[in-house]
Design an enzyme around this catalytic site. Structure first.
Site, short mmCIF file in Angstrom:
data_model
loop_
_atom_site.label_atom_id
_atom_site.label_comp_id
_atom_site.label_asym_id
_atom_site.label_seq_id
_atom_site.Cartn_x
_atom_site.Cartn_y
_atom_site.Cartn_z
N ASP A 105 0.69 -0.84 0.12
CA ASP A 105 -0.14 -0.15 -0.08
C ASP A 105 1.05 1.25 -0.01
O ASP A 105 0.93 2.40 -1.03
CB ASP A 105 -1.24 0.48 0.98
CG ASP A 105 -1.57 -1.17 1.40
OD1 ASP A 105 -2.86 -0.67 0.80
OD2 ASP A 105 -1.43 -1.96 1.80
N GLU A 130 -4.92 7.50 -0.13
CA GLU A 130 -5.08 7.01 1.46
C GLU A 130 -4.41 6.37 2.50
O GLU A 130 -4.78 7.24 3.76
CB GLU A 130 -6.28 5.57 1.13
CG GLU A 130 -6.56 5.22 2.96
CD GLU A 130 -7.20 3.13 2.39
OE1 GLU A 130 -6.58 2.70 1.07
OE2 GLU A 130 -7.50 2.88 3.45
N ASP A 193 -6.06 5.76 -4.39
CA ASP A 193 -6.34 4.56 -3.31
C ASP A 193 -5.54 3.23 -4.13
O ASP A 193 -4.75 2.69 -4.94
CB ASP A 193 -7.77 3.51 -3.15
CG ASP A 193 -7.86 2.67 -2.66
OD1 ASP A 193 -7.21 2.37 -1.44
OD2 ASP A 193 -9.02 2.59 -1.87
N ILE A 195 -4.06 0.78 -2.83
CA ILE A 195 -4.04 -0.96 -3.08
C ILE A 195 -5.40 -0.90 -2.84
O ILE A 195 -5.91 -0.30 -0.99
CB ILE A 195 -3.84 -2.21 -1.85
CG1 ILE A 195 -2.28 -2.07 -3.08
CG2 ILE A 195 -4.16 -2.87 -2.66
CD1 ILE A 195 -0.93 -3.49 -1.87
N ASP A 196 -6.05 -1.04 -3.49
CA ASP A 196 -8.31 -0.77 -2.74
C ASP A 196 -8.05 -1.91 -2.82
O ASP A 196 -8.23 -3.43 -3.78
CB ASP A 196 -8.72 -0.47 -3.81
CG ASP A 196 -10.80 -0.11 -3.45
OD1 ASP A 196 -10.71 -0.11 -2.09
OD2 ASP A 196 -11.17 0.00 -4.02
N THR A 198 -7.69 -3.45 0.56
CA THR A 198 -6.12 -4.55 0.92
C THR A 198 -6.17 -5.88 1.33
O THR A 198 -5.35 -7.09 1.82
CB THR A 198 -5.68 -3.96 2.09
OG1 THR A 198 -5.66 -2.50 1.17
CG2 THR A 198 -3.75 -3.81 2.32
N HIS A 292 -17.95 -4.75 5.14
CA HIS A 292 -17.55 -3.69 4.49
C HIS A 292 -18.92 -3.50 3.70
O HIS A 292 -19.53 -2.30 3.69
CB HIS A 292 -16.69 -3.99 3.06
CG HIS A 292 -15.28 -3.92 3.37
ND1 HIS A 292 -14.44 -4.16 3.15
CD2 HIS A 292 -14.58 -4.24 5.31
CE1 HIS A 292 -14.03 -4.24 3.74
NE2 HIS A 292 -13.66 -4.19 4.89
N SER A 316 -12.58 -5.00 -3.28
CA SER A 316 -12.23 -3.71 -4.71
C SER A 316 -12.81 -3.41 -5.44
O SER A 316 -14.14 -3.21 -5.97
CB SER A 316 -10.60 -3.88 -5.21
OG SER A 316 -10.72 -4.60 -6.40
N ARG A 333 -23.67 -1.23 -2.40
CA ARG A 333 -23.02 -1.03 -1.57
C ARG A 333 -23.89 -0.62 -0.71
O ARG A 333 -23.86 0.38 -0.47
CB ARG A 333 -21.67 0.08 -1.87
CG ARG A 333 -20.42 -0.18 -0.99
CD ARG A 333 -18.87 0.63 -1.45
NE ARG A 333 -18.05 0.50 -0.87
CZ ARG A 333 -17.35 -0.72 -0.30
NH1 ARG A 333 -17.30 -1.63 -1.26
NH2 ARG A 333 -16.46 -0.51 0.70
N ASP A 345 -12.35 5.23 -2.48
CA ASP A 345 -13.14 4.15 -2.91
C ASP A 345 -13.95 3.94 -4.03
O ASP A 345 -14.93 3.15 -4.41
CB ASP A 345 -13.70 3.52 -1.31
CG ASP A 345 -12.81 3.31 0.06
OD1 ASP A 345 -11.15 2.18 -1.07
OD2 ASP A 345 -12.88 3.62 0.49
N1 A3P Z 1 -16.61 -1.19 7.52
C1 A3P Z 1 -16.68 -0.63 6.48
N2 A3P Z 1 -17.94 -0.29 5.93
C2 A3P Z 1 -17.49 0.16 4.93
N3 A3P Z 1 -15.99 0.13 3.92
C3 A3P Z 1 -14.77 0.12 4.61
C4 A3P Z 1 -15.36 -1.10 6.27
N4 A3P Z 1 -14.45 -0.51 6.17
C5 A3P Z 1 -13.57 -0.04 5.26
N5 A3P Z 1 -13.78 -0.09 4.37
C6 A3P Z 1 -14.04 0.63 3.39
O1 A3P Z 1 -13.64 -0.94 1.95
C7 A3P Z 1 -12.64 -0.77 1.33
C8 A3P Z 1 -12.73 -1.99 -0.05
O2 A3P Z 1 -14.19 -2.06 -0.33
P1 A3P Z 1 -14.24 -3.64 -0.69
O3 A3P Z 1 -15.11 -4.41 0.11
O4 A3P Z 1 -15.43 -3.49 -2.15
O5 A3P Z 1 -13.49 -4.59 -1.01
C9 A3P Z 1 -11.96 -0.35 2.06
O6 A3P Z 1 -10.65 -0.12 1.22
P2 A3P Z 1 -8.96 -0.42 1.84
O7 A3P Z 1 -8.82 -1.93 1.04
O8 A3P Z 1 -8.32 0.37 0.32
O9 A3P Z 1 -8.75 -0.24 2.98
C10 A3P Z 1 -11.98 0.71 2.78
O10 A3P Z 1 -11.90 1.84 2.55
MG MG Z 2 -10.57 1.00 -0.83
MG MG Z 3 -6.36 1.31 0.19
MG MG Z 4 -7.46 0.82 3.99
#
Ligand code: A3P
Ligand code: MG
Ligand code: MG
Ligand code: MG
Length: 408
Positions: A105, A130, A193, A195-196, A198, A292, A316, A333, A345
């Site tokens: 990241d 980020e 971002d 790494i979206d 992670t 998420h 992601s 979402r 994001d």
């Molecule tokens: N409690 C939460 N509810 C919703 N999104 C969240 C979360 N905690 C983290 N995220 C976000 O969800 C992103 C990943 O989305 P997805 O679920 O679509 O893979 C994460 O990006 P990062 O991985 O860049 O931190 C983060 O920003």
């Molecule tokens: Mg992200």
């Molecule tokens: Mg990220």
């Molecule tokens: Mg993150």
């Protein structure tokens, strides 16, 4: 010749295309010139007879910026691929909000920031990203910082790029921290971002390097590098695929459509969202991580809409990329109460989908507003689909949310 005209003629050379010069125009409040920067007046400005203004309009095509963004995201993807192959437990850390962050990241953020600054030297640089270097500046972060610096230097060296000299740990810290801009509705801001997804990255699954450019609060270009996404379709359409190659680079520029090319640089193809209008034939994407996005709520919405297929759960903004080429028709979402979405994001993903003909909105049907700083304040959730399905999706979302509220 009036003062304004004289000034314009005197500066008609290359400098006129320079963003900082455009800012100077603004400061001088030359109304006709300022109008060239307003999205609503862009087409009318094309009829302008002053060649400097025409030059400005052509600079509005964002070609240079898109080329720089593709280069930056591709380079960052190389670094991430290397790390994901050999991910060590010591490479994964926990941020203060308990979310994971890895050396990749940080390395990706440093590389993108350095590449954009090198590729666009004459432009004022503002990056909303980020990660920050706080933990790496601690005594306990020194080993990690050295590892990130080695990774960034290795990636640049393997690229054969002579425009970078060997970077020190300080250079890397500075590059990471150049992502501290707050964004907003004035001027240009890159949104990254590094790494979206992670959690997906650490699991060995999907992730994306997501880079977008905001101009006056609007997303004008976006690049999504998805190193693990198959080049052929995924989800319920995957039986049509013949190749098992992975590594996608989606990119979109306002008014210009969305394109997909292999991360290794194959020819590009234009992509479009699915045109399906029967929800029974549609499939939907959602987060792999139930933390998420509420899987229960999306399942109620899908059922009301008449979607038959089970959800396709991937991490992601690869979801936006997959949707832009018609792999599925809907992305739902719904974060749990109290979570605030961030612009990095969704910025790149949203333009990749809208330029492919799709619609991205909040759960009430409002467009996403990227002009308010790093947070995206949305009504309840984010929904994405094509023009045909949006009206019935909005109805299904409204009914499901009302039912949920009355059951509490
Ligand atoms: N409690 C939460 N509810 C919703 N999104 C969240 C979360 N905690 C983290 N995220 C976000 O969800 C992103 C990943 O989305 P997805 O679920 O679509 O893979 C994460 O990006 P990062 O991985 O860049 O931190 C983060 O920003
Ligand atoms: Mg992200
Ligand atoms: Mg990220
Ligand atoms: Mg993150």
């Amino acid at each position: 010749m009036g003062t304004q005209t004289r000034w314009l003629v005197a500066t008609r050379a290359a400098a006129i295309t320079d963003w900082s010069c455009c800012q100077t125009f603004r400061k001088k409040s030359i109304t006709t010139t300022v109008s060239c920067f307003s999205s609503t007046t862009r087409s009318s400005s094309l009829s302008c007879t002053w060649s400097p203004l025409t030059t400005i309009v052509s600079s509005m095509s964002y070609d240079k910026e898109l080329a720089a963004a593709k280069k930056a995201a591709t380079l960052a993807a190389r670094l991430c691929q290397k790390v994901q192959k050999a991910l060590l437990q010591s490479d994964v850390h926990s941020k203060s909000d308990k979310s994971p962050v890895t050396v990749a990241d940080y390395g990706s953020q440093a590389l993108v920031s350095l590449t954009l600054e090198r590729e666009l030297p004459s432009q004022q640089f503002s990056l909303v990203a980020e990660e920050d270097s706080g933990d790496l500046r601690e005594e306990s972060g020194q080993d990690t910082l050295r590892r990130i610096t080695a990774l960034v230097n290795d990636t640049i060296a393997n690229e054969g790029s002579h425009s970078f000299s060997i970077l020190t740990t300080d250079d890397v810290l500075k590059a990471i921290d150049s992502g501290k801009s707050e964004g907003g509705s004035i001027g240009r801001h890159w949104v990254l971002d590094p790494i979206d997804g992670t959690k997906g990255f650490v699991r060995g699954d999907q992730y994306a390097i997501a880079l977008a450019l905001l101009d006056e609060g609007k997303v004008v270009l976006g690049v999504l590098a998805c190193p693990n996404l198959p080049l052929a379709t995924i989800g319920h359409n995957e039986q049509h695929s013949s190749s098992n190659e992975v590594g996608c680079l989606f990119f979109a520029k306002v008014g210009d459509g969305t394109y997909l090319q292999a991360l290794d640089g194959s020819t590009q193809t234009k992509v479009n969202v699915s045109a399906v209008d029967n929800p029974e034939e549609a499939s939907f994407f959602e987060s792999y991580e139930a933390a998420h996005s509420s899987h229960d709520l999306s399942s109620t919405i899908a059922e009301k809409l008449g979607v038959k297929a089970p959800p396709v759960r991937i991490d992601s903004q690869a979801k936006y990329g997959a949707l832009s080429r018609g792999d599925g028709a809907i992305y739902l979402r719904f974060p749990h109460k109290g979570y605030r979405e961030k612009i990095w994001d969704h910025a790149a993903g949203s333009i990749v989908v809208t330029e492919a003909g799709g619609i991205v909105s909040d759960a009430a049907g409002n467009p996403l507003d990227f002009s308010k700083g790093k947070f995206l304040d949305v009504d309840t959730g984010i929904i994405v689909t094509n023009q045909n399905l949006m009206p019935s999706l909005l109805r299904a979302v409204k009914e499901s949310l009302n039912e949920k509220a009355s059951s509490l």
